[in-house]
Design a protein around this motif. Sequence first.
Motif, PDB file in Angstrom:
ATOM      1  N   THR A 227       1.812  -0.119  39.775  1.00 47.56           N
ATOM      2  CA  THR A 227       0.454  -0.569  40.045  1.00 47.56           C
ATOM      3  C   THR A 227       0.169  -1.906  39.356  1.00 47.56           C
ATOM      4  O   THR A 227       0.399  -2.059  38.156  1.00 47.56           O
ATOM      5  CB  THR A 227      -0.572   0.466  39.539  1.00 47.56           C
ATOM      6  OG1 THR A 227      -0.307   1.726  40.164  1.00 47.56           O
ATOM      7  CG2 THR A 227      -1.990   0.037  39.875  1.00 47.56           C
TER       8      THR A 227
ATOM      9  N   ARG B 139      -4.651  -0.406  48.235  1.00 43.20           N
ATOM     10  CA  ARG B 139      -4.018   0.531  49.162  1.00 43.20           C
ATOM     11  C   ARG B 139      -3.572   1.767  48.389  1.00 43.20           C
ATOM     12  O   ARG B 139      -3.070   1.670  47.277  1.00 43.20           O
ATOM     13  CB  ARG B 139      -2.812  -0.124  49.840  1.00 43.20           C
ATOM     14  CG  ARG B 139      -2.077   0.769  50.836  1.00 43.20           C
ATOM     15  CD  ARG B 139      -0.869   0.061  51.419  1.00 43.20           C
ATOM     16  NE  ARG B 139      -0.161   0.899  52.385  1.00 43.20           N
ATOM     17  CZ  ARG B 139       0.733   1.824  52.071  1.00 43.20           C
ATOM     18  NH1 ARG B 139       1.047   2.033  50.786  1.00 43.20           N
ATOM     19  NH2 ARG B 139       1.325   2.533  53.023  1.00 43.20           N
ATOM     20  N   VAL B 140      -3.759   2.936  48.980  1.00 42.37           N
ATOM     21  CA  VAL B 140      -3.352   4.191  48.344  1.00 42.37           C
ATOM     22  C   VAL B 140      -1.849   4.378  48.513  1.00 42.37           C
ATOM     23  O   VAL B 140      -1.334   4.440  49.626  1.00 42.37           O
ATOM     24  CB  VAL B 140      -4.113   5.387  48.953  1.00 42.37           C
ATOM     25  CG1 VAL B 140      -3.638   6.686  48.309  1.00 42.37           C
ATOM     26  CG2 VAL B 140      -5.615   5.209  48.775  1.00 42.37           C
ATOM     27  N   GLU B 141      -1.157   4.462  47.382  1.00 38.50           N
ATOM     28  CA  GLU B 141       0.296   4.643  47.389  1.00 38.50           C
ATOM     29  C   GLU B 141       0.689   6.119  47.393  1.00 38.50           C
ATOM     30  O   GLU B 141       1.714   6.489  47.963  1.00 38.50           O
ATOM     31  CB  GLU B 141       0.915   3.959  46.175  1.00 38.50           C
ATOM     32  CG  GLU B 141       0.701   2.446  46.133  1.00 38.50           C
ATOM     33  CD  GLU B 141       1.604   1.733  47.120  1.00 38.50           C
ATOM     34  OE1 GLU B 141       2.825   1.740  46.926  1.00 38.50           O
ATOM     35  OE2 GLU B 141       1.062   1.190  48.107  1.00 38.50           O
ATOM     36  N   ALA B 142      -0.098   6.953  46.705  1.00 35.80           N
ATOM     37  CA  ALA B 142       0.237   8.377  46.618  1.00 35.80           C
ATOM     38  C   ALA B 142      -1.017   9.173  46.285  1.00 35.80           C
ATOM     39  O   ALA B 142      -1.926   8.674  45.611  1.00 35.80           O
ATOM     40  CB  ALA B 142       1.316   8.614  45.562  1.00 35.80           C
TER      41      ALA B 142
ATOM     42  N   LEU C 281      -2.726   3.815  43.200  1.00 34.69           N
ATOM     43  CA  LEU C 281      -3.033   2.650  44.015  1.00 34.69           C
ATOM     44  C   LEU C 281      -2.002   1.552  43.797  1.00 34.69           C
ATOM     45  O   LEU C 281      -1.308   1.531  42.773  1.00 34.69           O
ATOM     46  CB  LEU C 281      -4.431   2.113  43.659  1.00 34.69           C
ATOM     47  CG  LEU C 281      -5.584   3.109  43.708  1.00 34.69           C
ATOM     48  CD1 LEU C 281      -6.861   2.445  43.211  1.00 34.69           C
ATOM     49  CD2 LEU C 281      -5.771   3.651  45.124  1.00 34.69           C
ATOM     50  N   ASP C 282      -1.928   0.627  44.747  1.00 37.27           N
ATOM     51  CA  ASP C 282      -0.992  -0.490  44.558  1.00 37.27           C
ATOM     52  C   ASP C 282      -1.541  -1.519  43.580  1.00 37.27           C
ATOM     53  O   ASP C 282      -0.785  -2.304  43.002  1.00 37.27           O
ATOM     54  CB  ASP C 282      -0.642  -1.147  45.902  1.00 37.27           C
ATOM     55  CG  ASP C 282      -1.831  -1.839  46.560  1.00 37.27           C
ATOM     56  OD1 ASP C 282      -2.994  -1.492  46.246  1.00 37.27           O
ATOM     57  OD2 ASP C 282      -1.598  -2.726  47.411  1.00 37.27           O
ATOM     58  N   ARG C 283      -2.865  -1.499  43.358  1.00 34.59           N
ATOM     59  CA  ARG C 283      -3.506  -2.420  42.419  1.00 34.59           C
ATOM     60  C   ARG C 283      -4.794  -1.787  41.934  1.00 34.59           C
ATOM     61  O   ARG C 283      -5.402  -0.977  42.650  1.00 34.59           O
ATOM     62  CB  ARG C 283      -3.771  -3.776  43.084  1.00 34.59           C
ATOM     63  CG  ARG C 283      -4.600  -3.690  44.334  1.00 34.59           C
ATOM     64  CD  ARG C 283      -4.303  -4.791  45.368  1.00 34.59           C
ATOM     65  NE  ARG C 283      -4.470  -6.134  44.862  1.00 34.59           N
ATOM     66  CZ  ARG C 283      -5.565  -6.873  45.029  1.00 34.59           C
ATOM     67  NH1 ARG C 283      -6.605  -6.382  45.675  1.00 34.59           N
ATOM     68  NH2 ARG C 283      -5.617  -8.095  44.556  1.00 34.59           N
TER      69      ARG C 283
ATOM     70  N   GLU D 269       3.499   5.386  36.444  1.00 32.18           N
ATOM     71  CA  GLU D 269       2.457   5.254  37.470  1.00 32.18           C
ATOM     72  C   GLU D 269       1.079   5.399  36.845  1.00 32.18           C
ATOM     73  O   GLU D 269       0.879   6.213  35.949  1.00 32.18           O
ATOM     74  CB  GLU D 269       2.628   6.317  38.557  1.00 32.18           C
ATOM     75  CG  GLU D 269       3.885   6.162  39.388  1.00 32.18           C
ATOM     76  CD  GLU D 269       3.972   7.200  40.484  1.00 32.18           C
ATOM     77  OE1 GLU D 269       4.523   6.884  41.548  1.00 32.18           O
ATOM     78  OE2 GLU D 269       3.496   8.333  40.264  1.00 32.18           O
TER      79      GLU D 269
ATOM     80  N   GLU E 240      -3.063   8.989  51.827  1.00 31.88           N
ATOM     81  CA  GLU E 240      -2.026   8.020  51.505  1.00 31.88           C
ATOM     82  C   GLU E 240      -1.987   6.928  52.579  1.00 31.88           C
ATOM     83  O   GLU E 240      -2.058   7.223  53.774  1.00 31.88           O
ATOM     84  CB  GLU E 240      -0.665   8.715  51.416  1.00 31.88           C
ATOM     85  CG  GLU E 240       0.472   7.798  50.986  1.00 31.88           C
ATOM     86  CD  GLU E 240       1.764   8.554  50.784  1.00 31.88           C
ATOM     87  OE1 GLU E 240       2.832   7.955  51.039  1.00 31.88           O
ATOM     88  OE2 GLU E 240       1.717   9.748  50.365  1.00 31.88           O
ATOM     89  N   GLY E 241      -1.933   5.694  52.165  1.00 32.45           N
ATOM     90  CA  GLY E 241      -1.928   4.565  53.083  1.00 32.45           C
ATOM     91  C   GLY E 241      -3.297   4.002  53.391  1.00 32.45           C
ATOM     92  O   GLY E 241      -3.411   2.925  53.978  1.00 32.45           O
TER      93      GLY E 241
ATOM     94  N   THR F 215      -7.031   2.279  52.831  1.00 28.33           N
ATOM     95  CA  THR F 215      -7.590   1.190  52.022  1.00 28.33           C
ATOM     96  C   THR F 215      -8.836   1.709  51.317  1.00 28.33           C
ATOM     97  O   THR F 215      -9.677   2.371  51.929  1.00 28.33           O
ATOM     98  CB  THR F 215      -7.960  -0.016  52.902  1.00 28.33           C
ATOM     99  OG1 THR F 215      -6.763  -0.532  53.501  1.00 28.33           O
ATOM    100  CG2 THR F 215      -8.608  -1.112  52.077  1.00 28.33           C
TER     101      THR F 215
END
Length: 243
Positions: free
Chosen positions: A2, A19-22, A32-34, A69, A81-82, A84
């Motif tokens: 992240t 964006r939701v990663e998991a 989240l990715d960020r 994580e 997941e995936g 926004t």
Amino acid sequence: MTEQLYLPDDDYRREFDARVEAVDESNGTVVLDRTLFYKEGGGQPPDHGRLSFESGEGRVVDVRKDHGEIRHTVEGNLPKEGATVHGELDWERRYAHMRYHTAQHVVSKVVLDEYGASTAGNQIHDDRARIDFTPAAFDEDDPRAIEERANALIERDLSVEKENRPRAALEAETPDGRSNLDLIPDDVDPLRAVTIGDVDVCPCGGTHVDRLGELGELTIVDRSSKGADTERIEFVLDGPEQA
């Protein structure tokens, strides 16, 4: 991994998209990715706030790092997941932590300079903070002297700069006893440095204000012994209006 958006010097940003990663529905956590949410660590509690998304919204009540994580614990609806998401910080809580963490740096530097005692631990809240010092044996007049010296620095309204610095350079510049650099893995390079005017520099990943004038007046409200050669100081801030 992240991306931590507030690093190295974007502490005042309050909203972001990610964006939701998991998603772990059993634990109610989202990766989240960020993120702007500060994860618990270094004596600083996690940020709280809100995640909103197309299918609903949830309240972020905890943020922790787990096996590399950053996991956001969410009460209410969970995104898929995936998806926004739009994140919003509980700004009052975040800004209080910024002020108290910066004040902790000020008090820690004063005590190191005046008494030769290092910071053994600290805990920040949104309405108070405590610091443990060692080796230290304060007398009844020392808390007032520390308070006066800290407030003298705050009144100078020194700038607080946050930037990534090469590890070797920061290690050379950080005074002995100012930081537990040996606890930071060797492969972490560069390090995020927090520099207060011409009086202090310290590696730190926490959130901080931009100027000492934002701290207001510092008052030491308690001093206690925590064992051989260890003293605890607790303080509060009575300061300006929220940024």
